[in-house]
Structure formats: C-alpha cells, structure tokens
Scaffold this motif. Structure first.
Motif, PDB file in Angstrom:
ATOM      1  N   ASP A 115       0.711  -0.767   0.066  1.00 39.67           N
ATOM      2  CA  ASP A 115       0.197  -0.465  -0.230  1.00 39.67           C
ATOM      3  C   ASP A 115       1.221   1.476  -0.016  1.00 39.67           C
ATOM      4  O   ASP A 115       1.349   1.662   0.967  1.00 39.67           O
ATOM      5  CB  ASP A 115      -1.525  -0.188   1.207  1.00 39.67           C
ATOM      6  N   ARG A 116       1.299   1.356  -1.198  1.00 38.79           N
ATOM      7  CA  ARG A 116       1.697   3.381  -1.225  1.00 38.79           C
ATOM      8  C   ARG A 116       1.012   4.164  -1.479  1.00 38.79           C
ATOM      9  O   ARG A 116       1.543   5.429  -1.850  1.00 38.79           O
ATOM     10  CB  ARG A 116       2.664   2.753  -2.627  1.00 38.79           C
ATOM     11  N   GLN A 135      -7.776  -4.324   2.280  1.00 39.36           N
ATOM     12  CA  GLN A 135      -6.589  -4.836   2.716  1.00 39.36           C
ATOM     13  C   GLN A 135      -6.161  -3.909   4.177  1.00 39.36           C
ATOM     14  O   GLN A 135      -5.369  -3.890   5.154  1.00 39.36           O
ATOM     15  CB  GLN A 135      -5.223  -4.315   2.265  1.00 39.36           C
ATOM     16  N   SER A 136      -6.676  -2.448   4.302  1.00 36.74           N
ATOM     17  CA  SER A 136      -6.267  -1.343   5.171  1.00 36.74           C
ATOM     18  C   SER A 136      -7.284  -1.782   6.723  1.00 36.74           C
ATOM     19  O   SER A 136      -8.196  -1.493   6.517  1.00 36.74           O
ATOM     20  CB  SER A 136      -7.271  -0.021   4.723  1.00 36.74           C
ATOM     21  N   GLN A 137      -6.232  -2.116   7.493  1.00 34.56           N
ATOM     22  CA  GLN A 137      -7.689  -2.413   9.154  1.00 34.56           C
ATOM     23  C   GLN A 137      -7.986  -0.927   9.187  1.00 34.56           C
ATOM     24  O   GLN A 137      -9.130  -1.231   9.633  1.00 34.56           O
ATOM     25  CB  GLN A 137      -5.866  -3.022   9.856  1.00 34.56           C
ATOM     26  N   GLU A 138      -7.397  -0.113   8.980  1.00 39.03           N
ATOM     27  CA  GLU A 138      -7.939   1.433   9.479  1.00 39.03           C
ATOM     28  C   GLU A 138      -9.261   1.589   8.853  1.00 39.03           C
ATOM     29  O   GLU A 138     -10.913   1.641   9.117  1.00 39.03           O
ATOM     30  CB  GLU A 138      -6.961   2.514   9.300  1.00 39.03           C
ATOM     31  N   MET A 139      -9.266   1.042   6.846  1.00 35.54           N
ATOM     32  CA  MET A 139     -10.093   1.389   6.214  1.00 35.54           C
ATOM     33  C   MET A 139     -11.840  -0.081   6.877  1.00 35.54           C
ATOM     34  O   MET A 139     -12.986   0.382   7.134  1.00 35.54           O
ATOM     35  CB  MET A 139     -10.240   0.760   4.848  1.00 35.54           C
ATOM     36  N   LEU A 140     -10.769  -0.624   7.120  1.00 34.19           N
ATOM     37  CA  LEU A 140     -12.291  -2.107   7.686  1.00 34.19           C
ATOM     38  C   LEU A 140     -12.698  -1.698   8.865  1.00 34.19           C
ATOM     39  O   LEU A 140     -14.241  -1.876   9.130  1.00 34.19           O
ATOM     40  CB  LEU A 140     -10.996  -3.175   7.461  1.00 34.19           C
ATOM     41  N   GLU A 188      -4.103   5.957   6.662  1.00 31.38           N
ATOM     42  CA  GLU A 188      -3.854   6.659   7.410  1.00 31.38           C
ATOM     43  C   GLU A 188      -4.905   7.852   6.978  1.00 31.38           C
ATOM     44  O   GLU A 188      -5.526   8.646   7.590  1.00 31.38           O
ATOM     45  CB  GLU A 188      -2.375   7.728   7.181  1.00 31.38           C
ATOM     46  N   LEU A 189      -5.438   7.487   5.918  1.00 27.73           N
ATOM     47  CA  LEU A 189      -6.422   8.527   5.144  1.00 27.73           C
ATOM     48  C   LEU A 189      -7.429   7.917   5.606  1.00 27.73           C
ATOM     49  O   LEU A 189      -9.181   8.785   6.402  1.00 27.73           O
ATOM     50  CB  LEU A 189      -6.575   8.261   3.666  1.00 27.73           C
ATOM     51  N   ALA A 190      -7.845   6.960   6.037  1.00 28.07           N
ATOM     52  CA  ALA A 190      -9.214   6.710   6.982  1.00 28.07           C
ATOM     53  C   ALA A 190      -9.184   7.019   8.233  1.00 28.07           C
ATOM     54  O   ALA A 190     -10.163   7.757   8.558  1.00 28.07           O
ATOM     55  CB  ALA A 190      -9.054   4.708   6.688  1.00 28.07           C
ATOM     56  N   LEU A 191      -7.720   7.273   9.169  1.00 24.55           N
ATOM     57  CA  LEU A 191      -8.257   7.918  10.123  1.00 24.55           C
ATOM     58  C   LEU A 191      -8.238   9.642   9.859  1.00 24.55           C
ATOM     59  O   LEU A 191      -9.341  10.023  10.930  1.00 24.55           O
ATOM     60  CB  LEU A 191      -6.312   8.276  10.407  1.00 24.55           C
ATOM     61  N   ARG A 220      -6.527  -0.190 -10.011  1.00 27.06           N
ATOM     62  CA  ARG A 220      -5.770   0.499 -10.104  1.00 27.06           C
ATOM     63  C   ARG A 220      -4.163   0.546  -9.060  1.00 27.06           C
ATOM     64  O   ARG A 220      -3.007   0.862  -9.552  1.00 27.06           O
ATOM     65  CB  ARG A 220      -6.328   1.824 -10.333  1.00 27.06           C
ATOM     66  N   HIS A 221      -4.332  -0.186  -8.115  1.00 28.73           N
ATOM     67  CA  HIS A 221      -3.547  -0.262  -7.284  1.00 28.73           C
ATOM     68  C   HIS A 221      -2.339  -1.427  -7.627  1.00 28.73           C
ATOM     69  O   HIS A 221      -1.666  -1.912  -6.366  1.00 28.73           O
ATOM     70  CB  HIS A 221      -3.676  -0.124  -5.669  1.00 28.73           C
ATOM     71  N   LEU A 222      -3.045  -2.425  -8.882  1.00 28.13           N
ATOM     72  CA  LEU A 222      -1.722  -3.232  -9.001  1.00 28.13           C
ATOM     73  C   LEU A 222      -1.091  -3.497  -9.862  1.00 28.13           C
ATOM     74  O   LEU A 222      -1.612  -2.425 -10.667  1.00 28.13           O
ATOM     75  CB  LEU A 222      -2.990  -4.215  -8.992  1.00 28.13           C
TER      76      LEU A 222
END
Length: 328
Positions: A148-149, A222-227, A154-157, A264-266
C-alpha cells in the motif's frame, strides 16, 4: 493448581505447558520455597485460549498477538479491547488464507507437471518441473511485492468514510464518484439474500449500496483502518482483511463480485492474478463488475474473453469505464 493437575484438566502434557511458558505466552506464579508453578484460574483460561487457537492453526507468534489483544478474558474487555482482538484475528485469518491459497497453487502446478510426465515415453523431464516451478515462483513474487503506497490507514483515520473520495479527489468529483458506484450497482442488480463479494471495499461506500439491495455482502479490504470504519458503519456486512491477490475465501461462494477503484493499485501482472482469484471464488454464471480508469479496465477484457466470460464495457463520466462480465 500444579502443572500436572493443569495439564490433566486441559488434556495436554506438562511439557506443553512449560513450552508455552518458555515462549512467553503465560506466566504462572512460582512458589518461593520450592519453585513449583501454581496455575491460577486466569492462567487456565489463557491456556484454554492457547490450545484452542493452536488447534485452529495459528502459529505461536500469532497466538501471542491474539492473547495480548484479549487482555486475558475477552468477556471482560472494553469495546476497544474487543476491536483489537478482532483486528488480530483478521490478520491471522488473512495470513492463513494466503498460505492456503499458495498450497492450492502448488498442488495445481504439481498436477500439471504429473499430467505432462504421464504422456512422456522416457523418464520425467526436468524442464517440465522447472517450468511449473518458475511460474509458481513468479506469481508468488507478484503477490509478495504488492504494498500500500497510498497510505490508506492514514486516510481512514483522517477522513473516515470519506477516505476513498479524498484519495480520488485529484481526478474525480464527488458527483462522478457517486455516479460510478450507482452504475456499478445497477449493472450487477443484486437480489435479496444473494451472496456477493466486494474487492477493495475501502470504508464501505459501494458496500452500503449493495447491501441496501438486500444482498449478503462480504467485503475484502487490505487496510485495517478502512475495515474498522466499514465494520462500525455496516454491522450486517461480513468484513475480511485481505487483498486482491490472495482472497480470504476458500472456494466458489459468490453470485456476484464488485470492485471500484481498486485494480488501479495493482501492476498489470498482479491484475491478472487478481482476476484469477476472483474467478476462483465466483460461482458459475456469476457476475463481475469492475469500475476504474479506462486504461486499467481495458486490459482485463482479454483475460476474461480468453476464459470464456461474456463481457460488456460502458464508458462513464470522465476517463472512467465499467466492465461487466458473466462467468460461463
């Protein structure tokens, strides 16, 4: 309770209890006069957790993390403690599914090699083994090198459920974003109680629309904070930590799969691996909808056509495209 009594009650050997102690998983009280271990009720509860988690296949390092999150007795933990426990369990599940998926690919590669060897008149050829091994190694490298680049934790927080919109703000208006999600749902047309999977679910913006149609949605992120945002926002949805290259799903289970702004992230090769994973868990005649930039979506069509999917593409506002495909 002494070590032999504790071991007998738990159905394990005293050696196992000493091993867990050596690994730092529990600390029984030791009597000063003779050094004998005395296991308290909390120790026994902790040991029951250790034994159960080991039976579930968790490695010792993961057991330690889960125990730390449990704070000894999960029934007495505060909501924050429970959230920490769920996060650790999510991480372990994602790791186990990734290992399980890798073993499945190894079995498939070995099956292919055996099929070739059976047709050869001479002794088994080394080139067949090397070719299958190289293919397996390359796919493993592709999965392991993804990261995750974009700092979605951080965005979710910072932005909460608006984190996906904030990430796309440089290229999409909120109206374009919301319109794309609505059109994705319209193409999929989920039915009540229909099992569906969302890939790269983020904070659940598309998930909420799918669930509102009555579908039973599993959301992979894949993001814990998003989840964490998604879990709090949509308690009826099944959230699963994982990424598109090793889905935390055991086999064909879903009537539809949705993904918006995740492919897009792949890298190109990783996108094909993600399609292989989606194909693995999608039921026959299942529907797939992927919404993203046109230059991301277009290359996916060839793989789907080669695997006999029926596909339709629709240009959306701006440079966006929606790919809709039906599995044979």
């Amino acid at each position: 309770m002494k070590v032999h009594e504790a071991a007998k009650q738990l159905g394990v050997t005293p050696r196992a209890l000493r091993f867990y102690e050596e690994k730092g998983l529990l600390k029984p009280r030791k009597e000063e006069e003779n050094g004998y271990r005395d296991y308290s009720e909390d120790n026994i509860t902790q040991l029951r957790w250790i034994i159960a988690l080991r039976e579930l296949g968790l490695p010792l390092t993961a057991v330690g993390k889960v125990l730390a999150a449990l704070a000894v007795d999960v029934e007495r933990t505060a909501p924050a403690g429970k959230d920490s426990f769920i996060r650790q369990a999510d991480e372990v599940r994602a790791e186990l599914y990734a290992e399980w998926t890798e073993q499945g690919r190894r079995l498939q590669a070995l099956d292919r090699a055996i099929a070739v060897w059976r047709t050869q008149q001479a002794s088994p050829g080394l080139q067949t083994a090397e070719a299958n091994a190289m293919q397996l190694k390359q796919s493993r490298i592709e999965r392991m090198t993804w990261s995750d680049r974009w700092h979605y934790d951080e965005l979710a927080l910072i932005h909460g459920q608006d984190a996906p919109i904030a990430a796309l703000a440089s290229e999409l208006t909120q109206e374009q974003y919301e319109s794309a999600l609505l059109q994705t749902v319209e193409w999929l047309d989920p039915r009540p109680q229909e099992p569906g999977l969302e890939l790269g679910a983020g904070t659940g913006n598309l998930t909420a629309l799918l669930a509102a149609q009555g579908a039973t949605v599993t959301a992979v992120e894949q993001s814990q904070e998003m989840l964490a945002v998604l879990r709090a926002r949509l308690p009826a949805v099944e959230p699963r930590l994982g990424n598109l290259l090793a889905l935390p799903v055991s086999g064909p289970s879903y009537r539809f799969i949705a993904s918006s702004f995740a492919f897009r992230h792949l890298e190109p090769n990783q996108q094909l691996l993600a399609l292989m994973e989606a194909d693995r868990v999608l039921l026959p005649a299942g529907r797939l909808a992927i919404t993203d930039r046109q230059d991301t979506v277009s290359p996916l069509c060839r793989w789907l056509e080669d695997h006999n999917y029926s596909i339709v593409t629709e240009a959306l506002d701006g440079s966006l495209m929606l790919l809709y495909a039906v599995k044979p």
